[in-house]
Design a protein around this motif. Structure first.
Motif, PDB file in Angstrom:
ATOM      1  N   ARG A 352       0.853  -1.199   0.000  1.00 50.61           N
ATOM      2  CA  ARG A 352       0.000   0.000   0.000  1.00 50.61           C
ATOM      3  C   ARG A 352       0.889   1.249   0.000  1.00 50.61           C
ATOM      4  N   TYR A 353       0.717   2.099  -1.021  1.00 51.07           N
ATOM      5  CA  TYR A 353       1.462   3.344  -1.126  1.00 51.07           C
ATOM      6  C   TYR A 353       0.518   4.528  -0.934  1.00 51.07           C
ATOM      7  N   ALA A 354       1.018   5.571  -0.288  1.00 51.31           N
ATOM      8  CA  ALA A 354       0.247   6.803  -0.104  1.00 51.31           C
ATOM      9  C   ALA A 354       1.114   7.996  -0.475  1.00 51.31           C
ATOM     10  N   GLU A 355       0.466   9.049  -0.966  1.00 52.05           N
ATOM     11  CA  GLU A 355       1.181  10.279  -1.324  1.00 52.05           C
ATOM     12  C   GLU A 355       0.189  11.426  -1.386  1.00 52.05           C
ATOM     13  N   ASP A 356       0.541  12.540  -0.761  1.00 52.18           N
ATOM     14  CA  ASP A 356      -0.177  13.783  -1.014  1.00 52.18           C
ATOM     15  C   ASP A 356       0.436  14.364  -2.285  1.00 52.18           C
ATOM     16  N   PHE A 377      -3.823  20.858  -8.156  1.00 50.25           N
ATOM     17  CA  PHE A 377      -4.461  20.431  -6.914  1.00 50.25           C
ATOM     18  C   PHE A 377      -3.752  19.195  -6.373  1.00 50.25           C
ATOM     19  N   THR A 378      -4.020  18.897  -5.110  1.00 52.13           N
ATOM     20  CA  THR A 378      -3.338  17.812  -4.421  1.00 52.13           C
ATOM     21  C   THR A 378      -4.331  16.729  -4.044  1.00 52.13           C
ATOM     22  N   ILE A 379      -4.015  15.498  -4.412  1.00 52.77           N
ATOM     23  CA  ILE A 379      -4.870  14.360  -4.080  1.00 52.77           C
ATOM     24  C   ILE A 379      -4.246  13.602  -2.909  1.00 52.77           C
ATOM     25  N   ASP A 380      -5.059  13.269  -1.919  1.00 50.53           N
ATOM     26  CA  ASP A 380      -4.552  12.409  -0.843  1.00 50.53           C
ATOM     27  C   ASP A 380      -4.605  10.975  -1.381  1.00 50.53           C
ATOM     28  N   ASP A 381      -3.663  10.694  -2.255  1.00 48.31           N
ATOM     29  CA  ASP A 381      -3.720   9.492  -3.067  1.00 48.31           C
ATOM     30  C   ASP A 381      -3.249   8.253  -2.315  1.00 48.31           C
TER      31      ASP A 381
END
Length: 640
Positions: A352-356, A377-381
């Motif tokens: 599981r990876y996360a990135e703002d 824009f920024t996604i809390d991806d």
């Protein structure tokens, strides 16, 4: 014969060419008589429209949600007829219904808001006349003759209506308009209406095309419905995030930076940081690891992922040393590339990876609006890679996290399954499998959900969460998307228990959607009165006189040590004026301190609801703040 599937799952086998209305009469005479239109495979259609192929059909009556859309479409025609009565030189282009009402784009006439009253008077005459609204089929040749000097309607005939031998017009009295419909039976059914504003718009939304005049309006079955809407609209103006963003010094979008490129001021950045910290806490709880990807990639990556073919027109592209690069419109290809470089066993999954992640999409300038639609824009991806057998568990975990987020902000929501769009990649088999998986998760969750045909991402279906703010307006928000295509395109694999290579499934998810839009919704939902944990300034200490400034700063220092954002109002003003200013700034708490409070080591507490307490001990008040912050309460609690 055509097989017509009804909402309850039953199927009627009927003759080819049967109309929507005839199907309704097959179901029952009462329904047939009440039929206004039909939703055929997700598309609104006239009740006289023939059904030529197997389809899903929902009958629309005055009690249906879709009825308002039909009514507003007819209101747009009433406006257009009234406009051409007053201004025969006006040229009509398109006039669709919207979620809030309708608009009509016109040219050949110079309009401003002072002209709307006169047009409304003409509309009232048309509604009072109660003209029948009739659908008439005309040949393409006749249609081209009718619109001999209207280049916009002729373009519609050459594009949307290309290949059709006959096209539909809707006629009311001596006026007609090229239109697919559907419409109500007569102009008298339009009921209550109001023209709202005049603005500029590009033809087809393309800034390279001509500029037109767009008149916005709305319509409802009754005056009471209209008055309720207009009252909500006035409230929305007061809560407009652009207005509050300026008043509270949260963000700006100055001309010098370029359109759709917001600047966040210290107060706004504080709110965004708190939102980010909250998501980080959730991500860590659910086993995500943070990664970071650059803003710019060679377009080879976007070709590999499929974005280049599907998003090229919306990408910012540039030439670097004779190579084409693009600002990223999405974060997922970068995350897929990180996974691609590893060697994975089934024991390692899910990964599981996360990135703002900041992304860039070249929206048309006319569609940009505050923070709701921007270029950057920024996604809390988040992207996770799992075995097919883990899909239901992982999607369920994502939905649980989304439910927690929306509950934290006291946002009601609805859920929809968005299926394959017309512009997509991947085989029918992959799409059917992905849609079936998400449907299974939704069924097992016992959530009520709608199906939105054709609204999925180009690479896979998705579950969308739309939330409702304090004024009852609906907004797009969190999403979870199932993707069998990206792993194929990047040739992703893991070693299974059988020691063979297997293809993982990729799940895309965002808990907010984008920070910008979520921030916008929160500003308007809370009317700028952020919960304590989000508020840029949480407490303001108000000394009654300069003699109490030293104690005020001791109070400030004590609360700052507990992690709160505190200021001291040290301007030479009366205490009444200091309190009014703090209320106008929408602060959760203000602390009045004078000689008595200083002597007793207490504070007199006021909150933004204008509730006052007797003096309380500073330690007790600090404990109260800590509890409110940790519980992420949406409103300040009265301190007694």
């Amino acid at each position: 014969m055509v097989a017509v599937t009804l909402p309850d799952g039953s199927v009627l086998d009927l003759e080819d060419g049967v109309t929507v209305e005839e199907v309704a009469y097959e179901i029952g005479p009462g329904l047939g008589a009440a039929t206004v239109a039909g939703v055929v495979d997700g598309e609104l259609m006239d009740r006289h429209a023939p059904l030529e192929t197997d389809c899903e059909l929902e009958i629309v009556t005055e009690d249906s949600e879709e009825y308002l859309r039909v009514l507003r479409h007819s209101a747009a025609h009433v406006f257009a007829q009234a406009l051409q009565r007053r201004y025969p030189e006006a040229t009509l282009t398109i006039g669709p219904p919207t979620d809030e009402g309708f608009y009509y784009d016109v040219t050949g006439v110079d309009l401003d808001e002072d002209d709307l009253d006169a047009i409304e008077e003409e509309m009232a005459d048309i509604v009072a006349a109660d003209y029948d609204i009739e659908r008439v089929e005309r040949s393409r040749e006749e249609a081209f003759e009718i619109y001999g000097d209207n280049e916009y309607k002729r373009e519609i005939l050459e594009t949307e209506a290309a290949g059709e031998e006959e096209v539909s017009f809707y006629v009311q009295d001596d006026w007609q308009d090229l239109c697919r419909g559907p419409h109500v039976d007569s102009t008298g059914e339009v009921g209550a209406f109001e023209l709202l504003s005049v603005s500029a718009a590009y033809w087809r939304g393309d800034e390279d095309n001509e500029t037109l005049t767009r008149v916005h309006g709305t319509a409802f079955p009754s005056e009471s419905d209209l008055e309720e809407y207009l009252e909500r609209r006035e409230q929305a103006k007061e809560r407009d995030h652009r207005k509050l963003g300026n008043e509270l010094d949260l963000f700006s979008i100055p001309d010098v930076t370029g359109p759709g490129l917001p600047l966040y001021h210290p107060a706004g950045k504080t709110v965004l940081d708190e939102l980010s910290d909250y998501v980080r806490e959730l991500n860590e709880r659910y086993g995500y690891e943070y990664v970071e990807t650059p803003h710019l990639f060679r377009t080879e990556l976007w070709k590999k992922s499929g974005h280049y073919g599907n998003y090229r027109d919306d990408m910012f592209l540039l030439d670097v040393n004779d190579e084409e690069y693009g600002l990223k419109p999405m974060n997922c290809p970068g995350h897929a590339s990180i996974f691609e470089q590893g060697s994975w066993s089934y024991r390692d999954l899910p990964v599981r990876y996360a990135e703002d992640g900041k992304v860039y999409r070249k929206e048309q300038r006319g569609e940009l609006s505050g923070l709701s639609r921007v270029w950057a824009f920024t996604i809390d991806d988040g992207h996770l890679f799992c075995r097919p057998g883990d899909i239901e568990r992982e999607v369920d975990n994502v939905m649980t996290a989304i439910n927690e987020v929306l509950g934290t902000f006291d946002l009601d929501y609805n859920v929809a399954l968005a299926t394959r769009p017309e512009k997509s990649v991947g085989s029918d088999e992959i799409w059917e499998r992905a849609e079936s998986q998400l449907e299974s998760v939704l069924e097992s969750s016992d959530l009520d959900y709608d199906v939105e045909p054709g609204d999925g991402a180009f690479y896979g279906p998705k579950i969308d969460f739309g939330f409702e703010d304090a004024l009852g307006r609906e907004w797009d928000g969190p999403t979870v998307q199932l993707d069998f295509n990206m792993p194929e395109r990047f040739d992703l694999s893991y070693i299974g228990e059988d020691n063979d290579e297997h293809r993982p499934v990729m799940i895309h998810r965002a808990l907010y959607g984008s920070y910008e839009r979520f921030f916008m919704v929160l500003i308007e939902h809370f009317d700028g009165k952020f919960p304590l944990w989000l508020a840029p300034e949480q407490v303001r200490v108000l000394p009654i006189s300069d003699d109490n400034l030293g104690y005020a700063h001791r109070v400030k220092n004590d609360l700052e040590e507990a992690g709160f954002r505190v200021t001291v109002e040290d301007r030479d003003q009366t205490i009444g004026r200091k309190i009014r200013a703090a209320h106008e700034d929408r602060l959760p708490y203000m602390l009045v301190v004078g000689d008595d409070e200083e002597a007793e080591d207490t504070v007199s507490v006021r909150d933004r609801k204008e509730r006052e307490s007797d003096p309380v001990g500073l330690e007790a008040f600090r404990a109260h703040l800590v509890a409110e912050r940790e519980e992420k309460r949406t409103e300040p609690d009265f301190v007694d």
